[in-house]
Design an enzyme around this catalytic site. Structure first.
Site, PDB file in Angstrom:
ATOM      1  N   THR A  79      -2.437 -15.071   1.888  1.00 47.32           N
ATOM      2  CA  THR A  79      -1.750 -14.695   3.118  1.00 47.32           C
ATOM      3  C   THR A  79      -2.729 -14.895   4.278  1.00 47.32           C
ATOM      4  O   THR A  79      -3.813 -15.443   4.103  1.00 47.32           O
ATOM      5  CB  THR A  79      -1.275 -13.233   3.050  1.00 47.32           C
ATOM      6  OG1 THR A  79      -2.410 -12.390   2.769  1.00 47.32           O
ATOM      7  CG2 THR A  79      -0.232 -13.065   1.952  1.00 47.32           C
ATOM      8  N   THR A 109      -8.402   3.420  -0.979  1.00 41.21           N
ATOM      9  CA  THR A 109      -9.031   3.676   0.321  1.00 41.21           C
ATOM     10  C   THR A 109      -9.129   5.166   0.600  1.00 41.21           C
ATOM     11  O   THR A 109      -8.295   5.957   0.123  1.00 41.21           O
ATOM     12  CB  THR A 109      -8.213   3.013   1.451  1.00 41.21           C
ATOM     13  OG1 THR A 109      -8.686   3.449   2.729  1.00 41.21           O
ATOM     14  CG2 THR A 109      -6.738   3.387   1.357  1.00 41.21           C
ATOM     15  N   GLU A 145      -8.417   6.396   3.289  1.00 47.34           N
ATOM     16  CA  GLU A 145      -7.350   6.720   4.239  1.00 47.34           C
ATOM     17  C   GLU A 145      -6.193   7.470   3.590  1.00 47.34           C
ATOM     18  O   GLU A 145      -5.370   8.068   4.288  1.00 47.34           O
ATOM     19  CB  GLU A 145      -6.843   5.454   4.931  1.00 47.34           C
ATOM     20  CG  GLU A 145      -7.889   4.806   5.818  1.00 47.34           C
ATOM     21  CD  GLU A 145      -7.332   3.738   6.734  1.00 47.34           C
ATOM     22  OE1 GLU A 145      -6.189   3.907   7.203  1.00 47.34           O
ATOM     23  OE2 GLU A 145      -8.030   2.739   6.973  1.00 47.34           O
ATOM     24  N   LYS A 182      -0.848   2.668  -0.037  1.00 48.71           N
ATOM     25  CA  LYS A 182      -1.986   2.767  -0.964  1.00 48.71           C
ATOM     26  C   LYS A 182      -1.918   4.063  -1.770  1.00 48.71           C
ATOM     27  O   LYS A 182      -2.249   4.078  -2.974  1.00 48.71           O
ATOM     28  CB  LYS A 182      -3.297   2.688  -0.197  1.00 48.71           C
ATOM     29  CG  LYS A 182      -3.556   1.340   0.470  1.00 48.71           C
ATOM     30  CD  LYS A 182      -3.680   0.198  -0.535  1.00 48.71           C
ATOM     31  CE  LYS A 182      -4.983   0.243  -1.310  1.00 48.71           C
ATOM     32  NZ  LYS A 182      -5.141  -0.959  -2.181  1.00 48.71           N
ATOM     33  N   GLY A 237       0.074   8.525  15.462  1.00 45.57           N
ATOM     34  CA  GLY A 237      -0.370   9.272  14.289  1.00 45.57           C
ATOM     35  C   GLY A 237      -1.804   8.991  13.894  1.00 45.57           C
ATOM     36  O   GLY A 237      -2.160   9.043  12.707  1.00 45.57           O
TER      37      GLY A 237
END
Length: 346
Positions: free
Chosen positions: A42, A131, A133, A159, A282
């Site tokens: 990609t 991750t 996150e 994720k 956010g």
């Protein structure tokens, strides 16, 4: 790594930033290891990241999608992989905020297709690259592997969903999997939409630097070679079914910019190039993963100081200007950065 256990490794997403660095690590560290790199190429996948391995009898590139069930079945039947390491993912928060479909398709559906293939073909070890996150905004203290998931963006949610799928496969099917949650990596071959390569390249081109909000967002920064060593350690010695955080040093975005400027020897102040944009919807203000578990169990430690890693990174982008210049002139980059990014946050 025990070459007796892992002679054939499938690396998914190995043409991306961290994936290509890990392929280089495997190829250099283990002369008996055969590496297969499955990547859909990609916008952020780049075969040039591994052009130095062209002609190697121990490296094979396979163009394809981890969500392609038939392709995976053929590959797993043919090669009988000893291990799978999955980096394949859409990973940019900004892109997920205005186009989440590809994140769900790649990070959730693709991961499910991949772990189902690994289960059906009894792959001895599966490493999922996740991750920090997924823990969301950590205002106080640190997040360890038992911290509840609290993702804030479509990217981190996708994720987290993949992590939960894998955990369910570990429990229900005894999938021999391990999850590695990394912090913000930096180093060679990072696509120039991410903060550090974007700042380096924009300063070299005399362009403005977009900084979300006040620039005081804190991230844990880790040089990519240290992360590759951590993944190697987990691949060799990680306990099946476990999760391992891998973190670096906390720095605000403005501190990162300051360190970059020291290594570029700018004639003008970098502050003059900064344009503060509206913050992300956010936005997470602080990530603070704790690496105590991997340190205790495997003796992993980061070998690169942040300052040394940044010096090496800046030098790589200075030396490889053609690499990032070509990328920044592609429609995939220009459409996102010059149209969608500026329109949403300025």
């Amino acid at each position: 790594m025990s070459n007796q256990l892992f002679k054939k490794v499938l690396v998914c997403g190995g043409a991306g930033f961290i994936g290509s660095n890990f392929v280089h690590h495997l190829h250099g560290a283990y002369p008996d290891c055969q590496i297969y790199n499955l990547d859909m190429l990609t916008y952020s996948g780049n075969k040039k990241n591994l052009s130095d391995l062209d002609g190697s009898g121990r490296y094979e590139f396979i163009h394809g999608d981890i969500g392609d069930k038939n392709l995976l079945s053929s590959l797993f039947n043919t090669h009988r992989f000893d291990a799978v390491v999955n980096f394949a993912a859409e990973s940019h928060v900004d892109r997920s905020l205005h186009s989440s479909y590809h994140f769900i398709q790649s990070n959730v559906v693709g991961t499910h297709t991949l772990i189902e293939a690994a289960r059906q073909h009894a792959v001895p070890r599966f490493i999922q690259i996740s991750t920090d996150e997924v823990y969301g905004d950590i205002r106080d203290g640190e997040s360890d592997e038992n911290t509840p998931l609290n993702p804030s963006s479509p990217y981190s949610s996708s994720k987290a969903a993949a992590d939960l799928l894998i955990k369910s496969y570990i429990k229900s099917y005894k999938l021999p999997a391990v999850i590695v949650r990394g912090s913000n990596n930096f180093g060679p071959y990072q696509y120039p939409e991410k903060l550090i390569p974007l700042v380096i390249s924009n300063l070299l081109e005399g362009k403005k630097i977009p900084v979300h909000g006040n620039g005081l967002h804190t991230r844990s920064w880790l040089y990519v070679q240290d992360f590759c060593h951590a993944i190697d350690a987990v691949l060799c010695r990680g306990k099946l079914g476990e999760i391992y955080n891998v973190s670096g040093v906390p720095k605000t975005n403005l501190e990162v910019l300051e360190e970059i400027s020291k290594n570029l020897n700018l004639t003008t102040s970098w502050q003059e190039s900064v344009v503060h944009t509206n913050d992300r919807p956010g936005a997470d203000l602080r990530y603070a993963p704790n690496s105590g578990k991997i340190m205790r169990e495997m003796g992993w430690r980061p070998l690169w100081r942040f300052e040394d890693g940044m010096k090496s990174t800046v030098q790589w982008y200075l030396t490889n200007r053609e690499w990032w210049t070509q990328i920044k002139n592609t429609p995939a980059f220009l459409e996102h950065y010059e149209k969608q990014y500026k329109a949403q946050y300025f």
